[in-house]
Design a protein around this motif. Structure first.
Motif, mmCIF file in Angstrom:
data_model
loop_
_atom_site.group_PDB
_atom_site.id
_atom_site.type_symbol
_atom_site.label_atom_id
_atom_site.label_comp_id
_atom_site.label_asym_id
_atom_site.label_seq_id
_atom_site.Cartn_x
_atom_site.Cartn_y
_atom_site.Cartn_z
ATOM 1 N N ARG A 97 0.816 -1.212 0.000
ATOM 2 C CA ARG A 97 0.000 0.000 0.000
ATOM 3 C C ARG A 97 0.851 1.265 0.000
ATOM 4 O O ARG A 97 0.377 2.342 -0.385
ATOM 5 N N SER A 98 2.100 1.149 0.430
ATOM 6 C CA SER A 98 3.005 2.307 0.436
ATOM 7 C C SER A 98 4.274 2.006 -0.361
ATOM 8 O O SER A 98 5.337 2.561 -0.105
ATOM 9 N N LEU A 99 4.154 1.127 -1.334
ATOM 10 C CA LEU A 99 5.295 0.664 -2.123
ATOM 11 C C LEU A 99 6.022 1.828 -2.787
ATOM 12 O O LEU A 99 5.420 2.623 -3.498
ATOM 13 N N ASP A 100 7.328 1.902 -2.546
ATOM 14 C CA ASP A 100 8.143 2.967 -3.123
ATOM 15 C C ASP A 100 9.588 2.489 -3.152
ATOM 16 O O ASP A 100 10.414 2.912 -2.354
ATOM 17 N N GLU A 124 -5.177 2.735 -5.034
ATOM 18 C CA GLU A 124 -3.894 3.398 -4.795
ATOM 19 C C GLU A 124 -2.739 2.444 -5.067
ATOM 20 O O GLU A 124 -1.712 2.833 -5.656
ATOM 21 N N THR A 125 -2.891 1.187 -4.672
ATOM 22 C CA THR A 125 -1.816 0.221 -4.858
ATOM 23 C C THR A 125 -1.594 -0.092 -6.331
ATOM 24 O O THR A 125 -0.450 -0.262 -6.775
ATOM 25 N N ARG A 127 -1.950 2.014 -8.684
ATOM 26 C CA ARG A 127 -1.180 3.161 -9.163
ATOM 27 C C ARG A 127 0.304 2.966 -8.854
ATOM 28 O O ARG A 127 1.174 3.233 -9.698
ATOM 29 N N ARG A 128 0.592 2.484 -7.646
ATOM 30 C CA ARG A 128 1.982 2.244 -7.257
ATOM 31 C C ARG A 128 2.605 1.103 -8.070
ATOM 32 O O ARG A 128 3.774 1.164 -8.452
ATOM 33 N N ALA A 131 3.574 2.374 -11.460
ATOM 34 C CA ALA A 131 4.781 3.205 -11.398
ATOM 35 C C ALA A 131 6.052 2.371 -11.290
ATOM 36 O O ALA A 131 7.141 2.849 -11.607
ATOM 37 N N HIS A 132 5.920 1.129 -10.842
ATOM 38 C CA HIS A 132 7.077 0.246 -10.702
ATOM 39 C C HIS A 132 7.281 -0.661 -11.910
ATOM 40 O O HIS A 132 8.209 -1.475 -11.922
#
Length: 202
Positions: A97-100, A124-125, A127-128, A131-132
């Motif tokens: 959920r906060s993958l960065d 939201e996940t 979207r993350r 991005a990866h």
């Protein structure tokens, strides 16, 4: 079955790690979807296994096929088992959920993990995840056959499940620059899993 609390999922996996690992099927009923996904990836490409658990059998399959695997899970007890099996592996404790990670991967798989998130968290996940993904990268995940909430079990405990509708996922993926390339609800050849696959097109 009483509706499970989505905020308790991590605690359940921490407490039930050994039981879950012992009960997890090694029959590779997932193999057809894994092979379809792998065929979209470059040889030896980077694969991110989100919710990798103890690494059996999904992570093991990708490593055996020669891919460079990074396993991410939010339950330390699950990762402890994976690290015992493959001490040389790239195992990281993080919450999807906060993958960065500041990295991009040729493929991302979230098998029996993503569906523990609420609908808002899934949006939201995703979207993350997008991005990866490297350009042309592929995404494979399990969801529900229709929109709604449900409960499942991990070991002796109850866990939360949720899903958007198939059309809802398709629209969201398109908004994120991904196109749905495969979907089957309650696949009879995959232990009734509902499976989605998408490819990054932008």
């Amino acid at each position: 079955m009483t509706q499970a609390d989505p905020n308790q999922t991590r605690a359940v996996y921490e407490a039930q790690a050994a039981a879950y690992d012992a009960q997890r099927s090694r029959s590779l009923f997932e193999a057809r979807w894994l092979a379809r996904f792998a065929a979209c990836l470059p040889e030896g490409g980077r694969v991110l296994d989100l919710g990798c658990g103890a690494g059996e059998p999904i992570a093991r399959w990708f490593m055996a096929e020669g891919f460079t695997l990074t396993g991410v899970d939010f339950a330390g007890a699950m990762l402890d088992i994976a690290r015992q099996r493959w001490p040389e592996g790239d195992w990281r404790q993080a919450d999807m959920r906060s993958l960065d990670l500041g990295e991009r991967f040729d493929g991302i798989i979230a098998w029996d993990s993503f569906f523990h998130l609420t609908e808002a968290e899934q949006r939201e996940t995703l979207r993350r995840m997008a991005a990866h993904l490297a350009p042309g990268g592929s995404l494979l995940f399990t969801a529900g056959p229709e929109a709604g909430e449900a409960s499942g079990t991990v070991g002796a405990a109850t866990v939360y499940h949720a899903s958007l509708s198939p059309a809802g996922y398709a629209v969201l993926l398109e908004e994120l620059g991904l196109r749905l390339t495969g979907f089957l609800a309650e696949d009879p050849d995959c232990a009734s899993h509902s499976v989605m696959m998408a490819r990054r097109i932008t």
